[in-house]
Design a protein around this motif. Structure first.
Motif, PDB file in Angstrom:
ATOM      1  N   ALA A  35       0.837  -1.198   0.000  1.00 38.48           N
ATOM      2  CA  ALA A  35       0.000   0.000   0.000  1.00 38.48           C
ATOM      3  C   ALA A  35       0.874   1.252   0.000  1.00 38.48           C
ATOM      4  O   ALA A  35       0.632   2.224  -0.727  1.00 38.48           O
ATOM      5  N   ALA A  36       1.933   1.220   0.820  1.00 31.23           N
ATOM      6  CA  ALA A  36       2.848   2.361   0.890  1.00 31.23           C
ATOM      7  C   ALA A  36       3.530   2.585  -0.465  1.00 31.23           C
ATOM      8  O   ALA A  36       3.707   3.724  -0.924  1.00 31.23           O
ATOM      9  N   PHE A 146     -16.648 -17.481   5.101  1.00 30.75           N
ATOM     10  CA  PHE A 146     -16.553 -16.352   6.045  1.00 30.75           C
ATOM     11  C   PHE A 146     -16.957 -15.026   5.400  1.00 30.75           C
ATOM     12  O   PHE A 146     -17.769 -14.280   5.909  1.00 30.75           O
ATOM     13  N   LYS A 150     -21.635 -13.195   3.916  1.00 28.35           N
ATOM     14  CA  LYS A 150     -22.139 -11.886   4.272  1.00 28.35           C
ATOM     15  C   LYS A 150     -22.058 -10.907   3.098  1.00 28.35           C
ATOM     16  O   LYS A 150     -22.410  -9.751   3.229  1.00 28.35           O
ATOM     17  N   ASP A 170     -28.317 -23.228   7.406  1.00 29.47           N
ATOM     18  CA  ASP A 170     -28.269 -22.371   8.584  1.00 29.47           C
ATOM     19  C   ASP A 170     -27.209 -22.859   9.551  1.00 29.47           C
ATOM     20  O   ASP A 170     -26.468 -22.071  10.127  1.00 29.47           O
ATOM     21  N   SER A 172     -27.491 -24.023  12.366  1.00 28.75           N
ATOM     22  CA  SER A 172     -27.730 -23.863  13.795  1.00 28.75           C
ATOM     23  C   SER A 172     -27.804 -25.252  14.416  1.00 28.75           C
ATOM     24  O   SER A 172     -28.450 -26.152  13.891  1.00 28.75           O
ATOM     25  N   ALA A 173     -27.101 -25.407  15.484  1.00 32.21           N
ATOM     26  CA  ALA A 173     -27.017 -26.716  16.109  1.00 32.21           C
ATOM     27  C   ALA A 173     -28.378 -27.163  16.607  1.00 32.21           C
ATOM     28  O   ALA A 173     -28.657 -28.350  16.695  1.00 32.21           O
ATOM     29  N   ALA A 174     -29.251 -26.208  16.892  1.00 28.11           N
ATOM     30  CA  ALA A 174     -30.573 -26.580  17.376  1.00 28.11           C
ATOM     31  C   ALA A 174     -31.299 -27.418  16.348  1.00 28.11           C
ATOM     32  O   ALA A 174     -31.878 -28.446  16.658  1.00 28.11           O
ATOM     33  N   LEU A 177     -29.722 -30.866  15.924  1.00 28.93           N
ATOM     34  CA  LEU A 177     -29.907 -31.812  17.015  1.00 28.93           C
ATOM     35  C   LEU A 177     -31.306 -32.392  17.040  1.00 28.93           C
ATOM     36  O   LEU A 177     -31.574 -33.354  17.726  1.00 28.93           O
ATOM     37  N   LEU A 196     -26.870 -36.800  19.396  1.00 30.18           N
ATOM     38  CA  LEU A 196     -25.986 -36.013  20.264  1.00 30.18           C
ATOM     39  C   LEU A 196     -24.556 -36.022  19.739  1.00 30.18           C
ATOM     40  O   LEU A 196     -23.885 -34.995  19.695  1.00 30.18           O
ATOM     41  N   ARG A 203     -20.432 -29.292  15.856  1.00 30.50           N
ATOM     42  CA  ARG A 203     -20.201 -28.033  16.559  1.00 30.50           C
ATOM     43  C   ARG A 203     -18.746 -27.859  16.959  1.00 30.50           C
ATOM     44  O   ARG A 203     -18.204 -26.766  16.932  1.00 30.50           O
ATOM     45  N   ALA A 262     -19.680 -31.846  26.469  1.00 31.54           N
ATOM     46  CA  ALA A 262     -20.544 -32.032  27.628  1.00 31.54           C
ATOM     47  C   ALA A 262     -20.528 -33.502  28.041  1.00 31.54           C
ATOM     48  O   ALA A 262     -20.305 -34.385  27.215  1.00 31.54           O
ATOM     49  N   LEU A 318     -34.318 -26.973  24.615  1.00 32.52           N
ATOM     50  CA  LEU A 318     -33.883 -26.659  23.259  1.00 32.52           C
ATOM     51  C   LEU A 318     -32.735 -27.533  22.800  1.00 32.52           C
ATOM     52  O   LEU A 318     -32.449 -27.620  21.624  1.00 32.52           O
ATOM     53  N   GLY A 319     -32.083 -28.195  23.737  1.00 31.45           N
ATOM     54  CA  GLY A 319     -31.016 -29.113  23.349  1.00 31.45           C
ATOM     55  C   GLY A 319     -31.540 -30.484  22.982  1.00 31.45           C
ATOM     56  O   GLY A 319     -30.806 -31.330  22.515  1.00 31.45           O
TER      57      GLY A 319
END
Lengths: 763, 498
Positions: A35-36, A146, A150, A170, A172-174, A177, A196, A203, A262, A318-319
């Motif tokens: 850049a410089a 990444f 977006k 999506d 989403s782990a929900a 699962l 599980l 995840r 867990a 929710l799990g």
């Protein structure tokens, strides 16, 4: 491994690996310098003087690009990095270094116009290569989606990723699962375990052992990869199980960062491996799970639409798989008043409804008639609704497992009680503001002792009314005032009453009149006693010892006795008299005195529980106990404690001018020694139980110790007269002599506060 | 700093009349500064940053997802009422009984303190100014400042070993409300609403009621949603005048016209949204218009305290000039809980000096005033929630941003300086074990020494009681899965869980 051991094996290879790990740091150098270089290139087009710094920067760019590329090469040798993306990134990195070197050579050795143009072209190429190489590097570190997920849709395609698909990817782990309720073969337990395990893998593991990064050349998102770390049937022999169960401080523990898996997930993993671990096709599984979860959720959505209610899974569920989540159904705040059809619409999810909220609703004509069986219902809110006895009966029939039922502010009457009593599991019942009576509730709770019924509740209107607020009655002749104070906070008093006085050595609180006020017996001169109601300042009774004209007299002690007479000690006349309500002397007895002094024959006189009188003889330095005939039944000569008498009134003074003696509940006698500046506790035998000297109370210097009082908790109150500024005028001590309260008020009172009474009784 | 330094060289260059007024040194300064500025602008681009956040409207990742919880973790609290005693109540004058201090008033003690006056090695002890009495079945000692609340101790779990990160109001308030001492982070109420969603489509999920003397220092930063969508921030509701400011329709606009306008707006926005599918920010903004419309009819009903019985109004101290204000807020809080509002924060104290619990000058005047205004209303709130069967679903939290020192701030008087090293908070209802006291300060009440709990442990406990996993509730922002309890995480205070 010991430190020495590490040093021995840290050779060239290790240094190279270390250099490789510096790549994420070093790669930023050429980017910045690039850049410089652009900027200086632009400036030098107009100002020749900028050519030198430009050349410097460009050489730096070439060197740093070479270093960054080298370190990248070294990093890429590590086994974690493999695949097309890594290869491309490697080639591009080298290309950047080569082109940057070319730019530097052109700048250093090119003299012609042509070389300047070539340099600029090469610089632009270098920048383009850097952008692409950088993007690939970013994808390696942050994941391929990444930036693209977006990015605007048009750009996203260029960035190598499709635009983000809602729901399906999506991630989403929900949703992952969530699992089915029986459409799979095999037991539900096995299904739940597999779900599980999958959830945990996606995840916590795929980030490093997945599509874009496969550390240790391991891809857990592929069946082969997963099976390579599993020994079917033997969890303890399976690498994956070993690694996730290592202690967190072990460097081989997995996942390497964040919390461990867990416990439930680890247990499920063990069971899944034990069962053979063969029936799981990770990729197929994931997509099936998504479809099933969507199906389960659409059932709930359909019911919500048909019923008009807000239906939500318990947050703690929710799990769990979507089809197994318990649900709460709430019409409050929806704007919908449920009718029979709305209520009946719950049928498809009836087995999962654990909470029903109808609070504040005007249930339509049919009430709850439309409600079907709710076998799992745990909590029902009907408060503030139009529900009556019929609705309670319906609900109790449909939901026999209720544990909580809220009926406050409803039309419910005692007719609902049979239905309520039928609810065997009921634990909490709210009946506040209903037509039920306390008798109904008493009957119910007598039958069901484990049932907690909320029926009423309130606060005392004057919460401290039955608890004494400390009041203080104190007098100081030097400031001409006796006053009744109310302690609003410790050290902060409010004046309730005051009265002028000239002389005073004794005060007695006779009891409450109105509010915090009461009757007080005191004196305003050495001969004139008066009883005043502090609420009105009205004089209720008075007596003047000088009126009889029997010779010089001073009164330093008096006490209203239980028989209504007033005991008055007449100093100078050497006697104690008993005066009735009319002011007539009805009885008397003589005092035994070693010498005579109108002012000092006596100080305070206190009756004892046995009907005798303890008289403090100031001049004699002796306490004598008299019976009603004047017989001395006990005597105590106050000692000087091997200290020479000293004149004065303050702490410097010393003597045995005893001020007060008090018989305590246990038979001991408590004595304030006046200018002896001490407190004595004397046994009935006359021996000293303890002696609290002038400096024995931490932080307090006792001077002329005066009036004594034993408080209800056993604490002792003692006046500390003539102690000077900065010292309390009275102190409260525990029976062990520990200070718990001080009284100090130099505005209303002065240095001669002789008497202080704490009024403890409730007003 | 950098901006100042080039000045001398610029001045020095001018007298020489050089053609090039830019020195080499200055050029390098300017260039460096220029780069910095460009980078900074990019970093502060709010749309850029906003786009990083995952949606909280249900279409994004679920905050509790994938963290299986054991069966015994049953959520009980659905609502939180946070009674914020702004200014910092003195623990040793309220609930932290130190019987041995009474005889030590005025003595010099060697107790290190850290307040707005900085660090001090010791000072003049100010003994507690109120007597304590035992209350309830648990026999908890409570000072005479709280004679009504004293009767409710069997519902309350006291935390005597609390500590916070800052002894200064602004940062300590942020610490208590957002978990951090610096601004820009979402507050507790936002996290709760983010994690659980709303229960009432017609009212905001997060309501804040300020003291009539004004708001606390830093104002809205204390109920901000930070980097989360604005729909999660606290909405101020007032008990007098218009309940929500700027909510009424403008003059000449009736409901039908407004509906028409909103429908048209929705249509236009729908077209706009077609090209921006899946943009949660847009959807959230559209929903805000609708929420405001619905609130116009729902809010007046919710705040109508005249609908309450005379007995209830009296219970909360309405009509008594001392307790009317705070009592109205507590009563309103109960009504909002009934209507599904998730998180309600009520401030006792606002503005400056003795308008809040910040007793630097006259402790007795200050605490008598504020305890007098809140004692009955708070006790009434607990009583009323219980008799209506709502206490086990409603978590009531009491406390300030810190406590106060046992020593005097000045040579004269009873004023105490701030103390974040040890203070008392309490919780009641919502799955809390009543009649318990956990933790302790040292014998002077100066510093937490036993069961010491950082503010984030309190936050973790609140989230836990609401069924959320404090270490699992995350929001992706700025390259990090942000948590209310910070990156290190925090455990709930198990000792107070029923």
């Amino acid at each position: 491994m010991s430190v020495e051991g590490t040093a021995q094996v840290f050779g060239t290879e290790q240094w190279l690996e270390f250099a490789g790990r510096l790549h994420p740091l070093l790669l930023h150098l050429p980017i910045g310098l690039l850049a410089a270089a652009f900027l200086l290139e632009a400036v030098s087009a107009f100002r020749a003087s900028a050519a030198v710094p430009r050349r410097l920067v460009i050489v730096g760019l070439a060197l740093s690009a070479a270093i960054a590329a080298s370190s990248g090469w070294l990093l890429g040798r590590e086994a974690d990095y493999a695949g097309e993306l890594v290869d491309e990134h490697r080639l591009l990195g080298i290309a950047v270094a080569v082109v940057a070197t070319l730019v530097a050579l052109l700048d250093l050795f090119g003299r012609s116009e042509w070389s300047s143009v070539a340099r600029r072209v090469a610089l632009v190429a270098c920048a383009g290569l850097t952008v692409i190489a950088g993007h690939h590097g970013g994808e390696l570190t942050h994941g391929a989606r990444f930036l693209s997920e977006k990015a605007p849709p048009v750009l996203a395609v260029l960035l190598g990723g499709p635009p983000r698909e809602p729901a399906a990817t999506d991630g989403s782990a929900a949703s992952l699962l969530a699992a089915s309720d029986g459409e799979f073969e095999g037991s539900t337990a096995a299904r739940a375990d597999a779900t599980l395990v999958l959830g945990a893998l996606e995840r916590r593991c795929f980030e490093c052992h997945g599509e874009s990064k496969s550390k240790g050349d391991l891809r857990l998102d592929l069946l082969d990869g997963l099976l390579s770390v599993v020994s079917p049937g033997a969890p303890l022999g399976s690498t994956i199980y070993q690694r996730v169960t290592l202690p967190r401080d072990d460097e081989d523990a997995m996942p390497p960062t964040g919390a461990p898996l867990a416990e439930a997930e680890i247990a499920a993993l063990a069971r899944w491996i034990e069962r053979g671990a063969t029936e799981i096709d990770v990729e197929a599984e994931l997509s099936t799970n998504r479809a099933l979860a969507a199906a389960a959720e659409s059932t709930v959505a359909d019911v919500a639409l048909a019923s008009g209610a807000r239906i939500a899974a318990l947050v703690i569920d929710l799990g769990a798989p979507a089809a197994e989540r318990r649900l709460e159904v709430d019409w409050g705040g929806t704007g919908v008043t449920p009718d029979a059809a709305n209520l009946a619409a719950l049928a498809p999810i009836a087995e999962r409804v654990v909470e029903l909220r109808l609070a504040g609703l005007d249930l339509a004509g049919e009430g709850l008639a439309g409600l079907g069986e709710l076998p799992a219902l745990d909590r029902a809110h009907l408060e503030r609704s139009s529900a009556g006895d019929a609705e309670v009966a319906t609900l109790a029939a449909r939901a026999p497992r209720l544990r909580y039922l809220n009926l406050h502010s409803t039309r419910v009457t005692s007719l609902a009680l049979p239905a309520i009593e039928g609810l065997e599991r009921l634990e909490q019942l709210v009946l506040f503001d209903t037509a039920l009576t306390p008798a109904d509730v008493a009957e119910l709770t007598a039958e069901r002792q484990d049932l907690q019924v909320s029926f009423d509740g309130g606060l005392p209107s004057a919460p401290l009314a039955d608890r004494p607020v400390r009041r203080v009655l104190a007098a100081d002749a030097s400031t001409g005032r006796i006053a009744l104070l109310r302690e609003v906070a410790i050290g902060h008093a409010e004046l309730l009453w005051e009265h002028p006085i000239r002389d005073l050595h004794d005060i007695q609180w006779l009891g409450a009149t109105t509010g915090e006020h009461g009757r007080v017996l005191f004196q305003d001169s050495w001969t004139h006693l008066l009883e005043v109601d502090t609420a009105t300042d009205e004089v209720l009774w008075q007596y003047d010892a000088a009126a009889s004209g029997e010779g010089p007299v001073e009164v330093h002690a008096f006490r209203r006795l239980e028989d209504g007479t007033t005991m008055v000690a007449e100093s100078g006349r050497g006697r104690v008299v008993f005066v009735d309500a009319a002011g007539e002397i009805v009885d008397k007895f003589p005092l035994t005195l070693d010498g005579h002094s109108v002012h000092s024959d006596t100080r305070l006189v206190r009756p004892t529980p046995t009907g005798t009188f303890l008289v403090a003889h100031e001049r004699d330095g002796v306490v004598r106990e008299y019976d009603r005939t004047g017989q001395v039944v006990w005597e105590y000569d106050v000692p000087l404690f091997d200290r020479e008498p000293a004149p004065g009134h303050g702490p410097e003074a010393h003597g045995d001018q005893v001020f007060c003696a008090l018989r305590l509940a246990d038979g001991d006698t408590l004595i304030s020694t006046g200018n002896g500046s001490s407190l004595l506790r004397v046994r009935p035998s006359g021996s000293l139980r303890w002696h609290l000297g002038q400096d024995d109370v931490y932080g307090v210097r006792l001077a002329w110790t005066t009036a004594l009082q034993e408080l209800s908790g056993g604490n002792l109150l003692v006046g500390n007269c003539h102690a000077g500024p900065g010292q309390p005028q009275a102190v409260e001590l525990t029976p062990a002599g520990e200070l718990v309260w001080e009284f100090e008020d130099h505005e209303l009172f002065g240095d001669a506060l002789s008497n202080l009474v704490v009024v403890e009784a409730a007003p | 700093m950098h901006a100042d330094e080039p000045q001398p060289s610029r001045d020095a260059a001018a007298p020489h009349g050089r053609a090039c007024v830019t020195s080499r040194r200055q050029f390098l300064w300017d260039t460096a500064g220029g780069f910095g500025a460009v980078a900074l602008t990019g970093m502060l681009g709010s749309e850029f940053l906003g786009a990083q956040a995952r949606a909280a409207d249900g279409s994004g990742a679920n905050p509790v997802a994938g963290r299986p919880m054991s069966a015994e973790r049953i959520a009980r609290a659905k609502h939180v009422i946070f009674l914020f005693m702004y200014g910092g109540p003195s623990q040793i004058d309220t609930f932290d009984h130190k019987p041995h201090l009474y005889g030590l008033d005025g003595r010099t003690v060697d107790v290190p303190t850290f307040g707005r006056q900085g660090k001090r090695p010791g000072g003049r002890l100010v003994a507690p100014r109120w007597r304590f009495r035992p209350y309830g079945e648990c026999g908890k000692q409570v000072s005479d400042l709280f004679p009504c609340l004293g009767t409710q101790v069997d519902k309350i779990a006291f935390l005597h070993g609390m500590y916070a990160e800052s002894p200064i109001h602004g940062s300590a308030l942020l610490n208590m409300n957002t978990g951090r001492i610096i601004s820009g982070h979402p507050s507790l109420g936002s996290w709760v609403n983010y994690g659980l969603g709303t229960l009432n489509r017609d009212l905001p999920g997060y309501v804040v009621m300020l003291d009539e003397s004004g708001g606390p220092i830093s104002g809205a930063k204390n109920w901000t949603s930070g980097y989360m969508p604005a729909s999660l921030q606290g909405v101020q509701i007032r008990t007098q005048g218009a309940p929500i400011l700027a909510l009424e329709r403008p003059q000449g606009m009736d409901a039908a016209a407004q509906r028409l306008l909103l429908d048209h707006l929705a249509q236009e926005n729908g077209l706009h949204a077609q090209a921006r599918a899946g943009n949660p920010e847009l959807a959230a903004r559209l929903e805000q218009f609708e929420l405001a419309y619905r609130m116009q009819s729902a809010a007046p009903e919710a705040v109508d305290l005249s609908a309450e019985s005379a007995a209830t109004r009296e219970l909360f101290g309405l009509g008594d000039p001392v307790t009317h204000d705070f009592g109205s807020k507590c009563l309103l809080a109960r009504r909002l809980v009934e209507r599904g509002v998730r998180f309600i924060q009520i401030y006792s104290g606002g503005g400056h000096n003795d308008d809040n619990w910040d007793a630097h000058g006259d402790l007795v005047f200050n605490h008598t005033r504020h305890a007098g205004r809140t004692d009955r209303p708070i006790a009434a709130l607990l009583v009323d929630l219980e008799r209506r069967g709502l206490l086990d679903e409603t978590l009531v939290v009491w406390g300030g941003e810190f406590g106060r020192q046992p020593t005097a701030e000045y040579a004269e008087g009873t004023g105490r300086d701030h103390n974040s090293w040890g203070f008392t908070m309490w919780m009641a209802g919502g799955g809390v074990k009543g009649g318990t006291s956990v933790g302790a300060t040292d014998e002077l009440g100066s510093k937490a020494v036993e069961d010491r709990y950082h503010v984030k442990r309190l936050h973790a406990t609140i989230l836990h009681l609401m069924g959320l996993d404090p270490n699992g509730l995350t929001y992706f922002f700025s390259g990090l899965d942000q948590k209310l309890v910070g990156v290190e995480g925090a455990e709930p205070i198990h000792k107070v869980l029923a």
